[in-house]
Design an enzyme around this catalytic site. Structure first.
Site, PDB file in Angstrom:
ATOM      1  N   ARG A   1       0.860  -1.179   0.000  1.00 30.22           N
ATOM      2  CA  ARG A   1       0.000   0.000   0.000  1.00 30.22           C
ATOM      3  C   ARG A   1       0.899   1.232   0.000  1.00 30.22           C
ATOM      4  O   ARG A   1       1.927   1.270   0.689  1.00 30.22           O
ATOM      5  CB  ARG A   1      -0.927   0.017   1.222  1.00 30.22           C
ATOM      6  CG  ARG A   1      -2.111  -0.933   1.099  1.00 30.22           C
ATOM      7  CD  ARG A   1      -3.104  -0.441   0.050  1.00 30.22           C
ATOM      8  NE  ARG A   1      -4.300  -1.275  -0.050  1.00 30.22           N
ATOM      9  CZ  ARG A   1      -4.443  -2.268  -0.907  1.00 30.22           C
ATOM     10  NH1 ARG A   1      -3.443  -2.595  -1.716  1.00 30.22           N
ATOM     11  NH2 ARG A   1      -5.572  -2.949  -0.955  1.00 30.22           N
TER      12      ARG A   1
ATOM     13  N   GLU B   1      -1.793   8.160  -4.813  1.00 34.16           N
ATOM     14  CA  GLU B   1      -2.049   7.767  -6.203  1.00 34.16           C
ATOM     15  C   GLU B   1      -3.538   7.919  -6.534  1.00 34.16           C
ATOM     16  O   GLU B   1      -4.383   7.796  -5.645  1.00 34.16           O
ATOM     17  CB  GLU B   1      -1.621   6.307  -6.421  1.00 34.16           C
ATOM     18  CG  GLU B   1      -2.416   5.286  -5.599  1.00 34.16           C
ATOM     19  CD  GLU B   1      -2.000   3.855  -5.838  1.00 34.16           C
ATOM     20  OE1 GLU B   1      -2.819   3.095  -6.396  1.00 34.16           O
ATOM     21  OE2 GLU B   1      -0.864   3.491  -5.472  1.00 34.16           O
TER      22      GLU B   1
ATOM     23  N   HIS C   1       0.070   0.501  -9.984  1.00 32.65           N
ATOM     24  CA  HIS C   1      -0.768  -0.360  -9.139  1.00 32.65           C
ATOM     25  C   HIS C   1      -1.253  -1.570  -9.939  1.00 32.65           C
ATOM     26  O   HIS C   1      -2.440  -1.910  -9.934  1.00 32.65           O
ATOM     27  CB  HIS C   1      -1.955   0.415  -8.579  1.00 32.65           C
ATOM     28  CG  HIS C   1      -2.478  -0.151  -7.296  1.00 32.65           C
ATOM     29  ND1 HIS C   1      -2.910   0.620  -6.255  1.00 32.65           N
ATOM     30  CD2 HIS C   1      -2.646  -1.448  -6.883  1.00 32.65           C
ATOM     31  CE1 HIS C   1      -3.328  -0.143  -5.256  1.00 32.65           C
ATOM     32  NE2 HIS C   1      -3.175  -1.405  -5.615  1.00 32.65           N
TER      33      HIS C   1
END
Length: 340
Positions: free
Chosen positions: A257, A286, A304
């Site tokens: 994360r 993000e 991601h």
């Protein structure tokens, strides 16, 4: 505006005898679900499945008392106010390993169960972690830029170290951390880990080494990869003080994360070479990223994407829908893990 199928009941608050309403809640632009075909097929006749797209500025406009079950993607957070005004929602299934985007205590107080799916995509995240490692250690971004600019000189690889014999420090020895450890050992890498929650002696069965403090791991490792959930104890787990303890020239990899690593502290840390290089699949804040981070020559970024393969995305959507079906028919929930 919130894009909601017109036949989903809105703002009635009334009990009804029709099949339970199941929402698949996602964000626009780079969302994960274009059509709830998998979810509809898995839930079948047990529920009415609808896709709901929620822009960032519309999160507080989700209709009151409109769904019985929700499959929630991580770009849409649910705060305490959602659960205060949506008491009909019986369960939220987070289509993710993490559930930090859900106000879990508020859900529990409202009688809403929260589940997540930690047992999907382990292979993909571990593989992606190794890919980021090899790309940075073998200087692939630099080599690609050299060739793209017309060069063809092996000496442009400069200071690439030998992989065999390096020390890899794993922060968080869960499913993904274990998979990374196995892959790293296959390269002849010495593996150590820090995880105060893991069972004593697990290192003996795996042939790796335990470090009893994060500091001890950071000062010893040539490579540090992070595999922890995000909560109050792991937010900025790697801040300025921790980054300063990393070995000069070391590599930091984060596929967990974004907020586990303090991105504001990272800039100064890179300036002094602790770490020397960084590979991030997740970044605090993000998809908005600091310009310096995007442009830094020793930072490798991916959007991601570590979780993704054709198979893993289908597995995640299927497991989430199976959990909903299991809840509707009052069967044991085996496709997801309850957190509240």
């Amino acid at each position: 505006m919130v894009q909601l199928a017109p036949d989903v009941p809105k703002d009635t608050g009334d009990d009804h005898d029709t099949a339970p309403v199941v929402w698949v809640v996602d964000a626009p632009g780079g969302g994960y679900v274009e059509s709830p075909d998998i979810e509809g097929r898995v839930v079948g006749p047990h529920g009415t499945v609808r896709l709901v797209i929620v822009p960032d500025d519309e999160r507080d406009r989700l209709p009151r008392a409109a769904c019985d079950y929700m499959i929630l993607w991580h770009r849409v957070p649910l705060d305490a106010s959602f659960f205060a005004r949506n008491t009909r929602c019986r369960a939220v299934i987070c289509a993710s390993t993490g559930y930090d985007h859900v106000a879990v205590e508020a859900a529990r107080a409202a009688g809403t169960s929260v589940f997540h799916i930690p047992h999907y995509g382990t292979e993909e995240v571990a593989d992606h972690t190794l890919a980021l490692f090899l790309a940075q250690v073998r200087r692939l971004p630099d080599l690609r830029a050299h060739v793209r600019d017309g060069g063809w000189d092996w000496r442009s690889i400069t200071d690439a170290p030998r992989v065999r014999g390096m020390t890899w420090g794993i922060v968080g020895l869960g499913r993904i951390g274990l998979a990374v450890a196995q892959r790293a050992r296959a390269f002849g890498i010495r593996v150590c880990f820090y995880d105060p929650h893991n069972h004593p002696g697990v290192e003996k069965s795996l042939g790796i080494e335990r470090r009893h403090s994060l500091d001890a791991l950071l000062t010893d490792a040539d490579v540090v990869s992070v595999h922890v959930p995000l909560d109050s104890t792991t937010h900025h787990l790697l801040g300025a003080a921790e980054l300063d303890r990393m070995k000069p020239g070391s590599l930091l990899i984060n596929t967990a994360r974004g907020a586990v690593v303090d991105v504001s502290a990272l800039r100064q840390a890179l300036a002094v070479g602790r770490p020397g290089r960084v590979a991030l699949d997740v970044v605090e804040g993000e998809p908005e990223l600091p310009h310096w981070l995007r442009d830094h020559p020793r930072v490798l970024l991916t959007p991601h994407a570590a979780f993704y393969s054709v198979e893993s995305l289908a597995e995640l959507r299927t497991r989430a829908a199976e959990a909903v079906r299991e809840l509707i028919v009052a069967a044991p929930v085996t496709s997801a893990v309850r957190v509240a």
